[in-house]
Scaffold this motif. Structure first.
Motif, PDB file in Angstrom:
ATOM      1  N   ARG A 166      36.475  41.679  45.148  1.00 26.05           N
ATOM      2  CA  ARG A 166      36.031  41.028  43.756  1.00 26.05           C
ATOM      3  C   ARG A 166      36.274  39.806  43.812  1.00 26.05           C
ATOM      4  NH1 ARG A 166      36.894  44.184  38.654  1.00 26.05           N
ATOM      5  NH2 ARG A 166      35.041  43.067  38.241  1.00 26.05           N
ATOM      6  N   GLU A 177      33.572  36.633  43.128  1.00 24.56           N
ATOM      7  CA  GLU A 177      33.928  35.787  42.213  1.00 24.56           C
ATOM      8  C   GLU A 177      33.772  34.155  42.736  1.00 24.56           C
ATOM      9  OE1 GLU A 177      34.094  36.428  39.152  1.00 24.56           O
ATOM     10  OE2 GLU A 177      34.017  34.212  38.503  1.00 24.56           O
ATOM     11  N   GLY A 193      31.988  39.821  40.889  1.00 25.21           N
ATOM     12  CA  GLY A 193      33.241  39.095  40.901  1.00 25.21           C
ATOM     13  C   GLY A 193      34.185  39.536  39.957  1.00 25.21           C
ATOM     14  N   SER A 194      35.428  39.204  40.088  1.00 26.65           N
ATOM     15  CA  SER A 194      36.454  39.734  39.123  1.00 26.65           C
ATOM     16  C   SER A 194      36.187  39.255  37.850  1.00 26.65           C
ATOM     17  CB  SER A 194      37.926  39.333  39.684  1.00 26.65           C
ATOM     18  OG  SER A 194      37.853  38.196  40.349  1.00 26.65           O
ATOM     19  N   ASN A 195      35.577  38.190  37.606  1.00 32.22           N
ATOM     20  CA  ASN A 195      35.198  37.479  36.160  1.00 32.22           C
ATOM     21  C   ASN A 195      33.711  37.578  36.145  1.00 32.22           C
ATOM     22  OD1 ASN A 195      37.655  35.728  37.566  1.00 32.22           O
ATOM     23  ND2 ASN A 195      38.137  36.985  35.327  1.00 32.22           N
ATOM     24  N   GLY A 235      31.576  36.662  37.964  1.00 33.20           N
ATOM     25  CA  GLY A 235      30.880  35.477  38.580  1.00 33.20           C
ATOM     26  C   GLY A 235      30.829  34.113  37.630  1.00 33.20           C
ATOM     27  N   ILE A 274      39.717  31.796  38.578  1.00 33.55           N
ATOM     28  CA  ILE A 274      39.825  33.102  38.957  1.00 33.55           C
ATOM     29  C   ILE A 274      40.844  33.906  38.067  1.00 33.55           C
ATOM     30  CG2 ILE A 274      41.241  32.958  40.951  1.00 33.55           C
ATOM     31  CD1 ILE A 274      39.369  34.740  42.519  1.00 33.55           C
ATOM     32  N   ASP A 300      42.695  38.065  36.893  1.00 32.75           N
ATOM     33  CA  ASP A 300      42.355  39.439  37.076  1.00 32.75           C
ATOM     34  C   ASP A 300      43.466  40.089  36.365  1.00 32.75           C
ATOM     35  OD1 ASP A 300      42.171  41.883  37.805  1.00 32.75           O
ATOM     36  OD2 ASP A 300      41.964  41.710  40.176  1.00 32.75           O
TER      37      ASP A 300
END
Ligand SMILES: Cc1ncc(C[n+]2csc(CCOP(=O)(O)OP(=O)(O)O)c2C)c(N)n1
Length: 330
Positions: free
Chosen positions: A85, A89, A96-98, A100, A107, A109
């Protein structure tokens, strides 16, 4: 030692892959954006500094919190961020963890307590204090690790944050990742007096300095300091002397840097040192090679995952926007 080595190897492999994926993709400082680049925008790599992230985060629990800088991949990975992930991102993709929308420099998480990388130098320090104050008011047994660079100590929020943490005895471990440069300027020429440890002491925050390229030394110091913070002794500061090997940001050719200084950084490589130490203590080369291979496979898989992930839906641009009150992050 093996776990610390694995974490450092994972960070290194992740960043080398991100660097390849970003080639030609930086649209800052007048550089051209290449449409083929998978990672667009500025990419700040922590190659050479892996021992600090690995050594400190080894002593954090999942529910402990973390704030970072603009150079946050290593911190996020060491805190347990999901590799697939995270890569997605950086690629700006929907998985993605956010979603994208954060990219390399923002970033975050929250599932592992990583509150976010941040493009505003020193902004992570007051954020860490806010989070630590919340933990204290909630009576939780957790701590906040707050990473920042040596350049950050010359901005006002450094003073504000350390004062706040000291007055309220907040559970924060301040970690100064001192790579001796503030973007393209040697920090020595910007900093009055003896520097971060002395400033912290003057504000009532005990501080200790460590060789930040010696992962075992960082880990041992972090273990002690995290225990103090968790035990209610108030904020502590860990000053880690390290070296940045790559430029400040992906387009930076380091023209301002003495080649000898760069060679010193390469010679001090924390991974090489950890490898030599592990071999001397009886770990076999085959064991270390196997870790390298395992980690590389993990990163190759993350790149393939990121590449296969679709771009975010345009409508997603209007979600996750804070309109009223505070977002729930705990
Ligand atoms: C408030 C603010 N001022 C200036 C900048 C431009 N800038 C980005 S990174 C950086 C240097 C940061 O140096 P340091 O804190 O030591 O972190 P490092 O890059 O060495 O990891 C500067 C001046 C910024 N992003 N934010």
């Amino acid at each position: 030692m093996i776990d610390l080595y694995r974490t450092m190897a994972r960070i290194r492999a992740f960043e080398l892959a991100a660097e390849v994926a970003s080639q030609g993709g930086v649209g800052v400082l007048g550089a051209k954006v290449d449409e083929r680049a998978k990672v667009r925008g500025p990419l700040h790599l922590s190659i050479g500094q892996e021992a600090v992230a690995a050594g400190v985060c080894a002593h954090l629990r999942r529910e402990d919190l973390l704030t970072s800088t603009h150079r946050g991949h290593g911190h996020t990975l060491a805190k347990g961020g999901n590799v697939r992930r995270m890569m997605a991102e950086l690629f700006g993709r929907a998985d993605g963890s956010n979603g994208g929308k954060g990219g390399s420099m923002h970033i975050a998480d929250f599932s592992v307590g990583m509150l976010g990388a941040n493009g505003v130098v020193t902004a992570g320090l007051p954020i860490a204090c806010g989070a630590a104050h919340a933990l204290k008011l909630q009576g939780k047994p957790n701590v906040v690790a707050c990473f920042f660079g040596d350049g950050a100590i010359n901005r006002g929020p450094f003073l504000e944050a350390l004062n706040w943490a000291a007055v309220y005895r907040l559970p924060v471990l301040f970690v100064c990742e001192d790579n001796r440069y503030s973007a393209t300027t040697s920090t020595a020429g910007l900093t009055a007096g003896p520097g971060v440890a002395a400033r912290a002491n003057a504000l009532g925050v005990p501080s200790e300095t460590v060789d930040g390229n010696d992962v075992e030394a960082v880990s041992a110091m972090a273990e002690r300091l995290v225990a103090k913070v968790r035990g209610g002794e108030g904020p502590q500061l860990l000053h880690a002397l390290t070296w940045r090997v790559r430029g400040h940001v992906s387009v930076d050719t380091q023209a301002y840097r003495d080649p000898q200084d760069l060679q010193g950084a390469l010679d001090a490589d924390p991974l090489k040192r950890a490898r030599a130490r592990a071999l001397a203590s009886g770990v076999s080369a085959a064991q270390l090679d196997a870790i390298d291979a395992e980690v590389q496979a993990e990163i190759d898989d993350a790149v393939a995952f990121a590449d296969a992930s679709p771009p975010p839906d345009v409508a997603a641009a209007y979600t996750d926007i804070q309109t009223t009150g505070a977002g729930a992050w705990l």
